[in-house]
Design a protein around this motif. Structure first.
Motif, PDB file in Angstrom:
ATOM      1  N   ASN A 189     -12.650  31.702 -15.638  1.00 36.58           N
ATOM      2  CA  ASN A 189     -12.431  30.414 -14.989  1.00 36.58           C
ATOM      3  C   ASN A 189     -11.042  29.916 -15.389  1.00 36.58           C
ATOM      4  O   ASN A 189     -10.743  29.810 -16.575  1.00 36.58           O
ATOM      5  CB  ASN A 189     -13.508  29.412 -15.406  1.00 36.58           C
ATOM      6  CG  ASN A 189     -13.382  28.090 -14.676  1.00 36.58           C
ATOM      7  OD1 ASN A 189     -12.727  28.014 -13.636  1.00 36.58           O
ATOM      8  ND2 ASN A 189     -13.990  27.061 -15.221  1.00 36.58           N
ATOM      9  N   VAL A 190     -10.208  29.634 -14.391  1.00 38.08           N
ATOM     10  CA  VAL A 190      -8.847  29.167 -14.660  1.00 38.08           C
ATOM     11  C   VAL A 190      -8.676  27.781 -14.039  1.00 38.08           C
ATOM     12  O   VAL A 190      -8.935  27.579 -12.860  1.00 38.08           O
ATOM     13  CB  VAL A 190      -7.795  30.137 -14.073  1.00 38.08           C
ATOM     14  CG1 VAL A 190      -6.393  29.606 -14.297  1.00 38.08           C
ATOM     15  CG2 VAL A 190      -7.945  31.518 -14.692  1.00 38.08           C
ATOM     16  N   TYR A 200      -1.380  30.600 -15.646  1.00 39.54           N
ATOM     17  CA  TYR A 200      -2.593  30.060 -15.046  1.00 39.54           C
ATOM     18  C   TYR A 200      -2.582  30.175 -13.519  1.00 39.54           C
ATOM     19  O   TYR A 200      -2.933  29.240 -12.811  1.00 39.54           O
ATOM     20  CB  TYR A 200      -2.815  28.609 -15.487  1.00 39.54           C
ATOM     21  CG  TYR A 200      -2.819  28.467 -16.982  1.00 39.54           C
ATOM     22  CD1 TYR A 200      -3.943  28.801 -17.718  1.00 39.54           C
ATOM     23  CD2 TYR A 200      -1.681  28.043 -17.667  1.00 39.54           C
ATOM     24  CE1 TYR A 200      -3.937  28.698 -19.103  1.00 39.54           C
ATOM     25  CE2 TYR A 200      -1.682  27.938 -19.040  1.00 39.54           C
ATOM     26  CZ  TYR A 200      -2.807  28.268 -19.747  1.00 39.54           C
ATOM     27  OH  TYR A 200      -2.813  28.181 -21.112  1.00 39.54           O
ATOM     28  N   CYS A 201      -2.179  31.336 -13.028  1.00 38.92           N
ATOM     29  CA  CYS A 201      -2.106  31.551 -11.583  1.00 38.92           C
ATOM     30  C   CYS A 201      -3.486  31.742 -10.959  1.00 38.92           C
ATOM     31  O   CYS A 201      -3.677  31.501  -9.779  1.00 38.92           O
ATOM     32  CB  CYS A 201      -1.213  32.742 -11.262  1.00 38.92           C
ATOM     33  SG  CYS A 201      -1.848  34.318 -11.876  1.00 38.92           S
ATOM     34  N   GLY A 202      -4.454  32.226 -11.729  1.00 39.08           N
ATOM     35  CA  GLY A 202      -5.812  32.397 -11.237  1.00 39.08           C
ATOM     36  C   GLY A 202      -6.094  33.733 -10.568  1.00 39.08           C
ATOM     37  O   GLY A 202      -7.199  33.948 -10.074  1.00 39.08           O
ATOM     38  N   LEU A 203      -5.122  34.638 -10.524  1.00 38.32           N
ATOM     39  CA  LEU A 203      -5.346  35.943  -9.904  1.00 38.32           C
ATOM     40  C   LEU A 203      -6.410  36.748 -10.654  1.00 38.32           C
ATOM     41  O   LEU A 203      -7.193  37.462 -10.036  1.00 38.32           O
ATOM     42  CB  LEU A 203      -4.044  36.733  -9.822  1.00 38.32           C
ATOM     43  CG  LEU A 203      -3.003  36.206  -8.836  1.00 38.32           C
ATOM     44  CD1 LEU A 203      -1.723  37.015  -8.937  1.00 38.32           C
ATOM     45  CD2 LEU A 203      -3.553  36.254  -7.433  1.00 38.32           C
ATOM     46  N   CYS A 204      -6.431  36.614 -11.957  1.00 42.31           N
ATOM     47  CA  CYS A 204      -7.425  37.339 -12.752  1.00 42.31           C
ATOM     48  C   CYS A 204      -8.835  36.852 -12.413  1.00 42.31           C
ATOM     49  O   CYS A 204      -9.765  37.655 -12.302  1.00 42.31           O
ATOM     50  CB  CYS A 204      -7.139  37.178 -14.236  1.00 42.31           C
ATOM     51  SG  CYS A 204      -7.016  35.464 -14.786  1.00 42.31           S
ATOM     52  N   ALA A 205      -8.994  35.556 -12.228  1.00 40.89           N
ATOM     53  CA  ALA A 205     -10.307  34.999 -11.886  1.00 40.89           C
ATOM     54  C   ALA A 205     -10.748  35.438 -10.496  1.00 40.89           C
ATOM     55  O   ALA A 205     -11.922  35.703 -10.264  1.00 40.89           O
ATOM     56  CB  ALA A 205     -10.266  33.482 -11.970  1.00 40.89           C
ATOM     57  N   LYS A 206      -9.791  35.538  -9.564  1.00 41.39           N
ATOM     58  CA  LYS A 206     -10.135  35.965  -8.208  1.00 41.39           C
ATOM     59  C   LYS A 206     -10.534  37.438  -8.167  1.00 41.39           C
ATOM     60  O   LYS A 206     -11.375  37.832  -7.376  1.00 41.39           O
ATOM     61  CB  LYS A 206      -8.951  35.734  -7.271  1.00 41.39           C
ATOM     62  CG  LYS A 206      -8.702  34.279  -6.990  1.00 41.39           C
ATOM     63  CD  LYS A 206      -7.484  34.092  -6.105  1.00 41.39           C
ATOM     64  CE  LYS A 206      -7.186  32.623  -5.923  1.00 41.39           C
ATOM     65  NZ  LYS A 206      -5.920  32.408  -5.207  1.00 41.39           N
ATOM     66  N   LYS A 207      -9.945  38.251  -9.016  1.00 40.83           N
ATOM     67  CA  LYS A 207     -10.206  39.695  -9.009  1.00 40.83           C
ATOM     68  C   LYS A 207     -11.452  40.072  -9.814  1.00 40.83           C
ATOM     69  O   LYS A 207     -12.007  41.143  -9.610  1.00 40.83           O
ATOM     70  CB  LYS A 207      -8.979  40.424  -9.566  1.00 40.83           C
ATOM     71  CG  LYS A 207      -8.967  41.883  -9.293  1.00 40.83           C
ATOM     72  CD  LYS A 207      -8.817  42.160  -7.828  1.00 40.83           C
ATOM     73  CE  LYS A 207      -8.647  43.642  -7.596  1.00 40.83           C
ATOM     74  NZ  LYS A 207      -8.510  43.991  -6.211  1.00 40.83           N
ATOM     75  N   THR A 238      -4.457  43.145 -12.818  1.00 43.58           N
ATOM     76  CA  THR A 238      -3.924  42.303 -11.744  1.00 43.58           C
ATOM     77  C   THR A 238      -3.006  41.193 -12.240  1.00 43.58           C
ATOM     78  O   THR A 238      -2.342  40.557 -11.427  1.00 43.58           O
ATOM     79  CB  THR A 238      -5.055  41.651 -10.932  1.00 43.58           C
ATOM     80  OG1 THR A 238      -5.868  40.883 -11.811  1.00 43.58           O
ATOM     81  CG2 THR A 238      -5.870  42.686 -10.213  1.00 43.58           C
ATOM     82  N   CYS A 239      -2.944  40.967 -13.511  1.00 42.51           N
ATOM     83  CA  CYS A 239      -2.109  39.880 -14.048  1.00 42.51           C
ATOM     84  C   CYS A 239      -0.629  40.191 -13.802  1.00 42.51           C
ATOM     85  O   CYS A 239      -0.114  41.201 -14.286  1.00 42.51           O
ATOM     86  CB  CYS A 239      -2.359  39.704 -15.532  1.00 42.51           C
ATOM     87  SG  CYS A 239      -1.377  38.361 -16.263  1.00 42.51           S
ATOM     88  N   TRP A 271      -7.824  28.495 -19.643  1.00 43.41           N
ATOM     89  CA  TRP A 271      -8.290  29.836 -19.273  1.00 43.41           C
ATOM     90  C   TRP A 271      -9.546  30.102 -20.085  1.00 43.41           C
ATOM     91  O   TRP A 271      -9.501  30.145 -21.320  1.00 43.41           O
ATOM     92  CB  TRP A 271      -7.204  30.857 -19.607  1.00 43.41           C
ATOM     93  CG  TRP A 271      -7.436  32.242 -19.086  1.00 43.41           C
ATOM     94  CD1 TRP A 271      -6.988  32.746 -17.913  1.00 43.41           C
ATOM     95  CD2 TRP A 271      -8.153  33.309 -19.717  1.00 43.41           C
ATOM     96  NE1 TRP A 271      -7.375  34.052 -17.766  1.00 43.41           N
ATOM     97  CE2 TRP A 271      -8.095  34.429 -18.864  1.00 43.41           C
ATOM     98  CE3 TRP A 271      -8.856  33.435 -20.902  1.00 43.41           C
ATOM     99  CZ2 TRP A 271      -8.700  35.639 -19.165  1.00 43.41           C
ATOM    100  CZ3 TRP A 271      -9.454  34.646 -21.216  1.00 43.41           C
ATOM    101  CH2 TRP A 271      -9.370  35.735 -20.348  1.00 43.41           C
ATOM    102  N   GLN A 272     -10.718  30.254 -19.398  1.00 44.49           N
ATOM    103  CA  GLN A 272     -11.984  30.434 -20.101  1.00 44.49           C
ATOM    104  C   GLN A 272     -12.652  31.730 -19.649  1.00 44.49           C
ATOM    105  O   GLN A 272     -12.538  32.125 -18.488  1.00 44.49           O
ATOM    106  CB  GLN A 272     -12.940  29.281 -19.813  1.00 44.49           C
ATOM    107  CG  GLN A 272     -12.515  27.973 -20.423  1.00 44.49           C
ATOM    108  CD  GLN A 272     -13.503  26.871 -20.070  1.00 44.49           C
ATOM    109  OE1 GLN A 272     -13.993  26.806 -18.956  1.00 44.49           O
ATOM    110  NE2 GLN A 272     -13.781  26.019 -21.042  1.00 44.49           N
TER     111      GLN A 272
END
Length: 179
Positions: A144-145, A130-137, A168-169, A152-153
């Motif tokens: 949404n993380v 749940y680092c959120g890099l995928c949501a940022k990219k 990017t994960c 993780w949605q």
């Protein structure tokens, strides 16, 4: 008109009558294109995911993408061959082709229809941190993380299947599944 200027003009007329034309016979005779020529935009429509990034980054607005219909269209008259669309395309399905488009008497839009294929969506595995890099990219903010709730949605209506989240994960815990 002074007589000297008239003689200069007459001399130029005589030279033009006996010399070869400067212009080429395009489109009847194929041109030799220089190394630095930009050309025009071409698309490999089978690879297109209709993410609309090309249309959003087109300065004159020459590109339109309709995700529901699966169409990609370009107005060749408005396109300035800047290459922004090529640079932002996540699937690299756009490229610059050397040469000119055929001349036409009317302004028209070329429309390409994407073949229908099954939609793929990303899904996080159990080892997600749940680092959120995928949501940022994500170019469409479809992910949404929530780190506190370890949630993780994915908004499937917004997701375009570009696979940038998967690339990017850092843990490689996102995979694409068909639905």
């Amino acid at each position: 008109m002074k007589p000297t200027k008239m003689f200069v003009f007459t001399r130029q007329i005589m030279e033009n009558l006996v010399s070869k034309p400067v212009t080429e016979e395009y489109p009847f005779k194929q041109s030799n294109y220089t190394e630095r020529m930009r050309g025009h935009i071409e698309i490999d429509i089978e690879q297109c995911i209709s993410c609309t990034l090309c249309a959003q980054n087109c300065p004159p607005g020459a590109i339109q993408v309709d995700r529901q219909k699966g169409t990609w269209s370009i107005d060749r008259f408005d396109c300035v061959q800047c290459g922004n669309c090529i640079n932002v395309c996540p699937k690299k399905c756009l490229h610059m082709k050397k040469g000119y488009t055929m001349p036409d008497t009317q302004k028209n839009t070329e429309i390409y229809v994407r073949p229908v294929k099954k939609q793929q969506f990303p899904q996080a595995k159990e080892d997600c941190v749940y680092c959120g890099l995928c949501a940022k990219k994500c170019p469409k903010q479809a992910i949404n993380v929530d780190r506190t709730q370890k949630l993780w949605q994915l908004d499937k209506n917004a997701c375009v299947g570009c696979t940038l989240c998967m690339k990017t994960c850092p843990k490689h815990c996102i995979e694409m599944i068909e639905e």
